[in-house]
Design a protein around this motif. Structure first.
Motif, PDB file in Angstrom:
ATOM      1  N   GLN A   1     -15.649  -1.257   8.001  1.00  0.00           N
ATOM      2  CA  GLN A   1     -15.803   0.199   8.029  1.00  0.00           C
ATOM      3  C   GLN A   1     -15.917   0.720   6.608  1.00  0.00           C
ATOM      4  O   GLN A   1     -15.178   0.290   5.719  1.00  0.00           O
TER       5      GLN A   1
ATOM      6  N   THR B   1     -18.259  -3.171  -6.087  1.00  0.00           N
ATOM      7  CA  THR B   1     -16.861  -3.181  -6.507  1.00  0.00           C
ATOM      8  C   THR B   1     -16.117  -4.322  -5.827  1.00  0.00           C
ATOM      9  O   THR B   1     -15.394  -5.076  -6.469  1.00  0.00           O
TER      10      THR B   1
ATOM     11  N   PRO C   1      -2.171  -5.695   5.980  1.00  0.00           N
ATOM     12  CA  PRO C   1      -1.424  -5.317   7.179  1.00  0.00           C
ATOM     13  C   PRO C   1      -2.264  -5.324   8.452  1.00  0.00           C
ATOM     14  O   PRO C   1      -1.768  -5.664   9.510  1.00  0.00           O
ATOM     15  N   LEU C   2      -3.532  -4.946   8.329  1.00  0.00           N
ATOM     16  CA  LEU C   2      -4.379  -4.934   9.521  1.00  0.00           C
ATOM     17  C   LEU C   2      -5.314  -6.118   9.468  1.00  0.00           C
ATOM     18  O   LEU C   2      -6.134  -6.232   8.575  1.00  0.00           O
TER      19      LEU C   2
ATOM     20  N   ALA D   1     -14.297  -7.578   9.195  1.00  0.00           N
ATOM     21  CA  ALA D   1     -13.094  -7.155   8.487  1.00  0.00           C
ATOM     22  C   ALA D   1     -12.500  -5.893   9.064  1.00  0.00           C
ATOM     23  O   ALA D   1     -13.210  -4.975   9.449  1.00  0.00           O
ATOM     24  N   GLY D   2     -11.169  -5.873   9.115  1.00  0.00           N
ATOM     25  CA  GLY D   2     -10.462  -4.659   9.491  1.00  0.00           C
ATOM     26  C   GLY D   2     -10.441  -3.737   8.298  1.00  0.00           C
ATOM     27  O   GLY D   2     -11.221  -3.913   7.367  1.00  0.00           O
ATOM     28  N   PRO D   3      -9.524  -2.779   8.308  1.00  0.00           N
ATOM     29  CA  PRO D   3      -9.382  -1.892   7.159  1.00  0.00           C
ATOM     30  C   PRO D   3      -9.389  -2.650   5.851  1.00  0.00           C
ATOM     31  O   PRO D   3      -8.716  -3.657   5.712  1.00  0.00           O
ATOM     32  N   SER D   4     -10.153  -2.154   4.941  1.00  0.00           N
ATOM     33  CA  SER D   4     -10.434  -2.846   3.687  1.00  0.00           C
ATOM     34  C   SER D   4      -9.187  -3.280   2.932  1.00  0.00           C
ATOM     35  O   SER D   4      -8.321  -2.491   2.620  1.00  0.00           O
ATOM     36  N   VAL D   5      -9.116  -4.548   2.651  1.00  0.00           N
ATOM     37  CA  VAL D   5      -7.936  -5.115   2.011  1.00  0.00           C
ATOM     38  C   VAL D   5      -8.368  -6.063   0.910  1.00  0.00           C
ATOM     39  O   VAL D   5      -9.346  -6.776   1.045  1.00  0.00           O
ATOM     40  N   SER D   6      -7.644  -6.066  -0.177  1.00  0.00           N
ATOM     41  CA  SER D   6      -8.056  -6.879  -1.313  1.00  0.00           C
ATOM     42  C   SER D   6      -7.834  -8.365  -1.077  1.00  0.00           C
ATOM     43  O   SER D   6      -6.925  -8.760  -0.376  1.00  0.00           O
TER      44      SER D   6
ATOM     45  N   TYR E   1      -8.823   5.859   6.871  1.00  0.00           N
ATOM     46  CA  TYR E   1      -9.550   4.977   7.779  1.00  0.00           C
ATOM     47  C   TYR E   1      -9.728   5.727   9.090  1.00  0.00           C
ATOM     48  O   TYR E   1      -8.995   6.674   9.376  1.00  0.00           O
TER      49      TYR E   1
ATOM     50  N   ARG F   1       1.225   1.084  12.823  1.00  0.00           N
ATOM     51  CA  ARG F   1       0.174   0.294  12.175  1.00  0.00           C
ATOM     52  C   ARG F   1      -0.567   1.137  11.141  1.00  0.00           C
ATOM     53  O   ARG F   1      -0.872   0.675  10.037  1.00  0.00           O
TER      54      ARG F   1
ATOM     55  N   ASP G   1       1.614   1.517   8.099  1.00  0.00           N
ATOM     56  CA  ASP G   1       1.626   0.264   7.342  1.00  0.00           C
ATOM     57  C   ASP G   1       0.400   0.172   6.441  1.00  0.00           C
ATOM     58  O   ASP G   1       0.490  -0.221   5.279  1.00  0.00           O
ATOM     59  N   TYR G   2      -0.713   0.537   7.012  1.00  0.00           N
ATOM     60  CA  TYR G   2      -1.944   0.463   6.237  1.00  0.00           C
ATOM     61  C   TYR G   2      -1.959   1.495   5.118  1.00  0.00           C
ATOM     62  O   TYR G   2      -2.370   1.200   3.993  1.00  0.00           O
TER      63      TYR G   2
ATOM     64  N   TRP H   1       0.220   0.280   2.376  1.00  0.00           N
ATOM     65  CA  TRP H   1      -0.460  -0.775   1.630  1.00  0.00           C
ATOM     66  C   TRP H   1      -1.491  -0.163   0.682  1.00  0.00           C
ATOM     67  O   TRP H   1      -1.609  -0.560  -0.480  1.00  0.00           O
TER      68      TRP H   1
ATOM     69  N   THR I   1      -1.362  -0.470  -3.348  1.00  0.00           N
ATOM     70  CA  THR I   1      -2.468  -1.147  -4.004  1.00  0.00           C
ATOM     71  C   THR I   1      -3.139  -0.219  -5.011  1.00  0.00           C
ATOM     72  O   THR I   1      -3.380  -0.596  -6.150  1.00  0.00           O
TER      73      THR I   1
END
Lengths: 258, 258
Positions: free
Chosen positions: A84, A150, A229-230, A242-247, B86, B139, B142-143, B146, B150
DNA sequence: GCAAAAGTGTTCTCCTTACACCCATGT
DNA sequence: ACATGGGTGTAAGGAGAACACTTTTGC
């Protein structure tokens, strides 16, 4: 805070669109470049302008599924990466009606994209050389491009443009095309190997007119570990979504400056 | 790709919710901690459970405005930072009806949050000690947590918890509370000063029982420069509101490990 | 003077970058 | 042999971490 959802006349319409990226040689320079498929609008508003593939969200379809579906309808391919991007909902972004668009961005394999469907109403454009598009789609693509460039620097996603196995030169070419700058091969090798995201298959590629390069494969177990987390969502047709963007923990961005 | 938006019966309902963060001393330990205000649901589904502040999106209201409004209705404060988090749209996230929620996250000033409204139906919780909430709101938080933790490491947003001027010790306390680890004061000072995001006012704070600390102010001109392709949105009541998430040039994360 | 936090100086280590150089293959 | 990219070695520079030390206030 009303508890009843508003009716059709007093509610915004919900749409899903997707910015799709593939890597192909530039038509004139021949250098690897980012390409984006767009569809021609066949109705008003904004008839005949080029736009992102998308459509209204069916009540019974997941957001990601809708994105993956429009992606398939446009390119004939399944995405190797789908995430997303952002939700655009400005009052005036679509003339006449309030439209809220949940936008996804995707990467498809370059090899497959070569034989992607192109027709009267579907055409591929160089990402940095777009004509004026429908609605706010130029702005959306600018943002998607920024996100891709990025994210490539801190997350291990570049391989989504490649097949299951690849040489480090191919991987480096992806980085160079996305980041638009040369990368030192020696340092790139070390950085990638140190990141642990990549595993040597033991095989090499013959037939080049120089020393045969080794083949590598991405370590899938690492990909799963860095979602935050997600966790990653799964979509019927797609591969890795991919779920919510995570590094991610480590990704190469080594090499020369500029 | 249908051109007509679906009617009420076959469309998802569009909601906006906001995760609001403030920094206040922990009730037992006294250490600075992240707090989140939640509202009690007064109707079904999920009656009596705690939930994120939010509501249905009015056709004629911007997404950010709706987020800022619910924030004000809950805390009585204007956000110092507000950014889209999100969009959650899973089919089964709300029993009975398809609801798509565009979620924002916000920071409010700690000093103001002290005297924030709390009532029978609005209560503040320690962010890491939440009870089971309505829908998928655990959830979501949590996101958001995070994302905050970050982003604080690479973007200059920590000052959003503070007033116009602050000491470096106060700023460091924000980082320590958010990142949950001690930071070396000496290194923190140098990193922040080198980042150029902060400017000394020339004044100092008297009345402490030690050497008087200098006061600093954030350099607003820098904040504007680091938004990326999509600039910051503006919302009627709010101060600084971020557009699509974009990285900042430099932010301190110096100090001891762990 | 003493405690406590503000603020400065210095060293060590690790990561990135630059670049020299060797290796293995096709022609 | 030689051109070409694959692959290794190595040294310089910079950023972060650790920590000793000095400064300035209140008591």
């Amino acid at each position: 805070m009303p508890e009843r959802a508003p009716g059709a006349t007093d509610a915004a319409a919900l749409a899903v669109s997707t910015v799709i990226f593939a890597l192909r040689p530039h038509e004139t320079t021949g250098r690897m470049t980012l390409w984006i498929p767009l569809v021609r609008r066949t109705r008003n508003p904004q008839k005949d302008l080029w736009a992102l593939p998308g459509g209204w969200l069916p009540v019974d379809e997941e957001l990601v599924s809708a994105a993956a579906r429009t992606l398939g309808e446009t390119t004939g391919l399944a995405p190797t990466y789908l995430e997303q991007l952002y939700t655009f909902g400005e009052l005036e972004r679509s003339p006449g009606r309030r439209v809220v668009s949940v936008v996804y961005w995707a990467m498809v394999q370059s090899a497959e994209a070569e034989r992607a469907s192109e027709s009267e109403n579907v055409r591929w454009f160089v990402a940095d050389e777009l004509p004026p598009l429908a609605f706010d789609h130029n702005r959306i693509i600018d943002y998607a491009l920024w996100r891709l460039r990025t994210k490539v620097e801190y997350a291990a996603i570049a391989h989504a443009f490649l097949g299951a196995t690849f040489t480090l030169a191919e991987l480096r070419e992806v980085y160079e095309a996305v980041l638009q700058r040369p990368i030192d091969p020696a340092n790139f090798r070390r950085t990638v190997e140190a990141s642990g995201t990549v595993v040597a298959t033991g095989e090499v590629v013959a037939g080049t007119r120089h020393r045969p390069p080794r083949l590598y494969r991405y370590d899938a177990s690492i990909d799963l570990a860095d979602r935050g987390p997600l966790g990653p969502e799964s979509v019927p047709g797609g591969q890795s979504v991919a779920g919510p963007s995570v590094s991610a923990p480590s990704v190469p961005s080594t090499g020369e400056q500029r």
